[in-house]
Every structure is written in structure tokens, then in C-alpha cells.
Design a protein around this motif. Structure first.
Motif, mmCIF file in Angstrom:
data_model
loop_
_atom_site.group_PDB
_atom_site.id
_atom_site.type_symbol
_atom_site.label_atom_id
_atom_site.label_comp_id
_atom_site.label_asym_id
_atom_site.label_seq_id
_atom_site.Cartn_x
_atom_site.Cartn_y
_atom_site.Cartn_z
ATOM 1 N N LEU A 151 12.717 -17.845 44.216
ATOM 2 C CA LEU A 151 14.155 -17.966 44.423
ATOM 3 C C LEU A 151 14.546 -19.423 44.593
ATOM 4 C CD1 LEU A 151 14.577 -15.053 46.988
ATOM 5 C CD2 LEU A 151 14.876 -14.947 44.498
ATOM 6 N N ASP A 152 15.699 -19.775 44.066
ATOM 7 C CA ASP A 152 16.205 -21.138 44.183
ATOM 8 C C ASP A 152 17.714 -21.098 43.977
ATOM 9 O OD1 ASP A 152 16.276 -23.865 44.506
ATOM 10 O OD2 ASP A 152 15.064 -24.338 42.747
ATOM 11 N N LEU A 180 9.616 -19.017 55.499
ATOM 12 C CA LEU A 180 9.113 -19.251 54.147
ATOM 13 C C LEU A 180 9.487 -20.647 53.669
ATOM 14 C CD1 LEU A 180 10.021 -15.853 52.430
ATOM 15 C CD2 LEU A 180 7.818 -16.560 53.355
ATOM 16 N N ALA A 181 10.579 -21.174 54.197
ATOM 17 C CA ALA A 181 11.013 -22.521 53.828
ATOM 18 C C ALA A 181 11.872 -23.086 54.936
ATOM 19 C CB ALA A 181 11.784 -22.505 52.520
ATOM 20 N N ARG A 182 11.809 -24.388 55.078
ATOM 21 C CA ARG A 182 12.702 -25.121 55.989
ATOM 22 C C ARG A 182 12.969 -26.466 55.316
ATOM 23 N NH1 ARG A 182 10.187 -24.881 61.116
ATOM 24 N NH2 ARG A 182 11.600 -23.219 61.840
ATOM 25 N N LYS A 183 14.218 -26.714 54.936
ATOM 26 C CA LYS A 183 14.501 -27.870 54.099
ATOM 27 C C LYS A 183 15.869 -28.454 54.422
ATOM 28 C CE LYS A 183 14.832 -29.278 49.216
ATOM 29 N NZ LYS A 183 14.664 -28.848 47.806
ATOM 30 N N THR A 184 15.977 -29.773 54.249
ATOM 31 C CA THR A 184 17.262 -30.464 54.253
ATOM 32 C C THR A 184 17.598 -30.814 52.815
ATOM 33 O OG1 THR A 184 16.834 -31.403 56.441
ATOM 34 C CG2 THR A 184 18.557 -32.449 55.104
ATOM 35 N N THR A 185 18.756 -30.367 52.337
ATOM 36 C CA THR A 185 19.096 -30.576 50.934
ATOM 37 C C THR A 185 19.372 -32.044 50.644
ATOM 38 O OG1 THR A 185 21.433 -30.146 51.346
ATOM 39 C CG2 THR A 185 20.072 -28.273 50.703
ATOM 40 N N ASP A 211 21.727 -33.201 45.392
ATOM 41 C CA ASP A 211 21.945 -32.140 44.404
ATOM 42 C C ASP A 211 22.201 -30.782 45.048
ATOM 43 O OD1 ASP A 211 19.432 -31.519 45.371
ATOM 44 O OD2 ASP A 211 18.454 -31.464 43.397
ATOM 45 N N GLY A 212 22.043 -30.678 46.375
ATOM 46 C CA GLY A 212 22.321 -29.439 47.077
ATOM 47 C C GLY A 212 21.279 -28.359 46.920
ATOM 48 N N ARG A 213 20.167 -28.643 46.247
ATOM 49 C CA ARG A 213 19.180 -27.594 45.964
ATOM 50 C C ARG A 213 18.331 -27.313 47.197
ATOM 51 N NH1 ARG A 213 18.290 -24.715 41.810
ATOM 52 N NH2 ARG A 213 19.821 -25.912 40.620
ATOM 53 N N TRP A 214 18.153 -26.006 47.491
ATOM 54 C CA TRP A 214 17.449 -25.623 48.713
ATOM 55 C C TRP A 214 16.056 -25.059 48.451
ATOM 56 C CZ3 TRP A 214 15.794 -20.680 48.748
ATOM 57 C CH2 TRP A 214 16.480 -19.753 47.963
ATOM 58 N N GLY A 215 15.677 -24.720 47.231
ATOM 59 C CA GLY A 215 14.395 -24.063 46.955
ATOM 60 C C GLY A 215 13.425 -24.989 46.258
ATOM 61 N N PRO A 216 12.415 -24.386 45.583
ATOM 62 C CA PRO A 216 12.176 -22.952 45.421
ATOM 63 C C PRO A 216 11.400 -22.347 46.588
ATOM 64 C CG PRO A 216 10.583 -24.190 44.140
ATOM 65 C CD PRO A 216 11.491 -25.205 44.761
#
Length: 452
Positions: A269-270, A308-313, A316-321
Motif C-alpha cells: 500500500l502507498d 507497520l510503518a512510522r514516517k514523516t512525509t 511529495d507527501g508520500r507516506w508508503g510503501p
């Protein structure tokens, strides 16, 4: 080695799908490659609404690199098409963005022509491109789903509105003796009475008792193939399985082998985080958004294990995959300055997608701030129709959903502070999604988002 139930189900689904699709894959290999398809979303929406449609096309053998769902940057229409408004777009803005996507898609795929599919306002951009901007030579098929081709109303009031059948935009589009263009096949899909934007009375757009000048057939086009889809609502005529079947037959020239979505053994997912603190729906990417993705218990929505994920965008605003299983219920947590921390709970994703776009919730209204928690159930790909549908949130039928013609895509329950942390179940027909109440005192809100 012992085979788990998950492995058995995935393997069985894969074998069944492969057997069904083998003749279809052979047909595609023997014939010219199917045309690329560009999907255009509606007013205030984003490309994620096409996710289930993309799944259905892909599992029926359509090459994934020929399926393009894109975001209009500022998806909400202006009050007056000719007057700029912050965060909103006019018809020329949408034409410019669609033209660019058509150009890049044709160049990337090496195709001479492509198909365009639009939901609601997305069909306005398609007609603008084909009819007024002479784009017909690049478009083999044009499918318009619930597009208000004659307008939402036909009035002297609001003369500059893009949705006024008496306004300059639709007057230009509808000025000829036919609504189609030679060389491009046209299809419209429309509701036979349940489209809130194709009603004779203006009650659903705030003026009860006033004639709109529009009929149920308002979304149809002279010279096109016009197919009524019974009681489906304004959005369902684009995203429902019944709509997919007609889109596939129209563009692919044959019946689809599969309608129900078959699971992948592994799901990736992304997507993007988008938003606007002014409350106007926006598809502009948001940087510095804090995103967490958690696997949750399907019965209680309690978190399982580590995220499953922990991220700062980034910009480009993309949070995945993120990789998950087709059986995993998920919680997406999005923190963006100017918005409540938004906890979105989702039932399992059966297949991979790169258009799982996340929008933080708008600020909570003052009248709701006394609650201990707010849980909203949303249905992006359709509306709640009561009594047409089974709609239950937290054990009761919602009182804030308009009865009759399906009109509302969200319903809410407010809980006292003592009930923060408990599970809240939402039901829509056969789909079940479970959320957990989060504390409003911490500026948090829970969204139970339906997929179907």
C-alpha cells in the motif's frame, strides 16, 4: 510443511483467477494492447476513489501500467467559473491538468489513443477536452458516470457556476445538435432516480420546492450509449461493481471474467497525504505529516504489535510503501498541523494499491467539542441510502442520514469521556468496519472508512 488457512485461501484464489483469466490474457496477447485508461475523479474528491475499479480492471487482465488515476490539484469547483477563489479550480484549470496527463500517458505507453473515464465533475473536464479543446483524436472511448451534463440546475441565479445548465460553460458544451464527436465512442452511466444532482426539485441542493429544470436523464448525452443503472446513487454509478461491468464492456469489448475482487497473498500500500487547514478539500501534497500504520484486531480494533510503518512525509507527501496481508485490518494515524490527529480505521485491503491517499479530518465544529470522542463512518464511493441500505453505527441506525434519495456519505456518533477507548462498529450492508474511540480532548478523531 503445514499449509495455513491464509496460504490455502490465497493459493486457491490465485489458481481460480488464473484459470478464469487465461483466455482473456490470450485474447489481449493476440489482439492489440488494450488502450490506456485515465480516470478522472469528481468535485472535491481524489484518485483514491478509483481504487476498487483499478483492482477490478487489473484482475481482469488489464495491464497495470495502462491504468492511471490522478489527482486534480484543487478539486473543488469555484462558485463562479470565471472568478479565481483560493484553493478552488475552474474548468480551464482542470482542462490544463487533464491535457497534461493525457500527453504524458500517451508518451509513456507509446499509444496513439486512450480511454477517459470520469465521475461527476470529472466528466466535465473530459467533455471540455474532447469537445471544446479538440482532443477527440487522442480519445478512443469517453465514459461519463453521473456527470451533470445538463447541469445540477438550470437557473438565472448563479449564472457563472460550472454546474448551471444555463451558464456559459455548459451552454458551450451543449450548443450543437449532438453531444458526441465523430471517432470517439461515448458512454454515460446514470441513476434512474437516485442521483441527488439529477432531481426535479431543488430540495437536496438547499432550495426545497424550487424546480431545478433538470430531470433524471440530465447526465445522458445525445448520440451516446446511455445506460441507466437502476437505484444506484450519484457516486455508485462510477464505483459500483455494476458500473465496472459496463465500463469494462464498453472499453474492453467483452464481458469481464471477474467482478468480485480476488485477494493477493501480499498487499503493498502507498499513497499521498493531502490536506488544507482552511477546510477546503485539497490534493496538494503535505510535507512534515506524521504517519503511522498499525495492524489491528478485527474484533476490537486494538493494535497488534509494533507499527507497520512510522514516517514523516517529504515534500511529495508520500507516506508508503507498507506491506500487509489481505486479511489485515489497519489503522492509519495522520498528524498534520491545523487538523485533528486523524485515526482512520479500515477493513482489509484485498489487493495492492498506490492510491491510498490520506486526508486529515477538518477541525472539529464548536458544537461537537463537548463530546469525549467522535467516531465518523464515511463511504467515499457512494452514499448512505435509508431505507435502501443497512446502515448501522454503534448499534443503531443513524439519525443524521437523510432518508430517501441517497445524499450523505458520512455519519457520526458522539461518545462521553467515559467511553473513550472502546470499539465502535460500523455496518453498511455486508461490509463491517470497526474503530476505536479516541480522546477528543487530545484533538483526536476516529474515522471508520468503508471500502465498498
Amino acid at each position: 510443511m503445514k499449509t495455513t488457512r491464509r496460504q490455502f485461501v490465497a493459493a486457491t484464489a490465485a489458481l481460480s483467477a488464473a484459470a478464469l483469466l487465461r483466455p482473456l490474457s490470450t485474447a489481449f496477447a493476440q489482439a492489440a494492447a488494450p488502450p490506456p485508461i485515465v480516470f478522472c475523479h469528481g468535485n472535491g474528491d481524489h484518485a483514491a476513489l478509483w481504487m476498487t475499479t483499478l483492482w477490478r480492471f487489473a484482475q481482469n487482465g488489464w495491464p497495470k501500467d495502462r491504468l492511471v488515476a490522478f489527482n486534480f490539484t484543487d478539486p473543488l469547483a469555484r462558485s463562479d467559473d470565471a472568478v479565481p477563489m483560493p484553493g478552488r479550480s475552474g474548468t480551464e484549470d482542470q482542462l490544463r491538468e487533464l491535457t497534461a496527463v493525457v500527453r504524458t500517458t500517451l508518451a509513456r505507453t507509446g499509444s496513439d489513443r486512450l480511454a477517459l473515464v470520469g465521475s461527476s465533475r470529472g466528466g466535465n473536464a473530459i467533455r471540455n477536452f474532447i469537445v471544446l479543446a479538440d482532443g477527440a483524436s487522442q480519445v478512443s472511448h469517453a465514459a461519463l458516470c453521473g456527470t451533470p451534463n445538463r447541469g445540477v440546475f438550470h437557473w438565472p441565479q448563479a449564472p457563472g457556476s460550472e454546474f448551471n445548465g444555463a451558464g456559459p460553460f455548459l451552454t458551450r458544451l451543449n450548443a450543437r445538435d449532438t453531444d458526441v464527436v465523430p471517432g470517439t465512442a461515448f458512454l454515460t452511466l446514470y441513476s434512474e432516480g437516485n442521483d441527488k444532482f439529477a432531481q426535479a426539485d431543488a430540495r437536496l441542493i438547499g432550495r426545497p420546492g424550487v424546480p431545478t429544470g433538470i430531470t433524471t436523464e440530465g447526465p445522458t448525452l445525445r448520440g451516446a450509449t446511455n445506460i441507466g443503472l437502476g437505484p444506484l446513487d450519484h457516486r455508485e454509478v462510477a464505483f459500483h461493481p455494476r458500473a465496472f461491468r459496463e465500463l469494462y464492456r464498453f472499453i474492453g469489448g467483452r464481458e469481464p471474467a471477474l467482478i468480485g475482487v480476488q485477494p493477493d497473498s501480499e498487499v503493498v500500500l502507498d499513497g499521498l497525504v493531502t490536506g488544507n487547514p482552511r477546510g477546503v478539500p485539497s490534493n496538494r501534497p503535505v510535507g512534515n505529516a506524521e504517519v503511522e500504520v498499525w495492524r489491528i484486531d478485527p474484533g476490537t480494533a486494538a493494535r497488534r504489535g509494533e507499527p507497520l510503518a512510522r514516517k514523516t512525509t517529504g515534500p511529495d507527501g508520500r507516506w508508503g510503501p507498507v506491506t500487509a496481508s489481505y486479511e489485515d485490518c489497519l489503522e492509519f494515524v495522520v498528524a498534520v498541523e491545523g487538523h485533528p490527529v486523524t485515526h482512520t480505521f479500515r477493513s482489509p485491503f484485498p489487493r495492492s494499491s498506490d492510491v491510498v491517499h490520506l486526508r486529515p479530518a477538518p477541525p472539529v465544529a464548536e458544537a461537537e467539542r463537548q463530546a469525549g470522542a467522535i467516531v465518523r463512518m464515511t463511504r467515499p464511493r457512494g452514499y448512505f441510502g435509508i431505507p435502501r441500505d443497512v446502515v448501522v453505527l454503534d448499534g443503531r441506525e443513524p439519525s443524521d442520514v437523510t432518508r430517501g434519495v441517497p445524499t450523505d456519505a458520512a455519519t457520526s456518533v458522539r461518545l462521553p469521556a467515559g467511553e473513550v477507548g472502546r470499539p465502535v462498529i460500523g455496518l453498511f450492508n455486508e461490509e463491517r468496519v470497526i474503530a476505536r474511540a479516541v480522546p477528543l480532548a487530545e484533538n483526536r478523531i476516529a474515522i471508520a472508512e468503508l471500502t465498498w
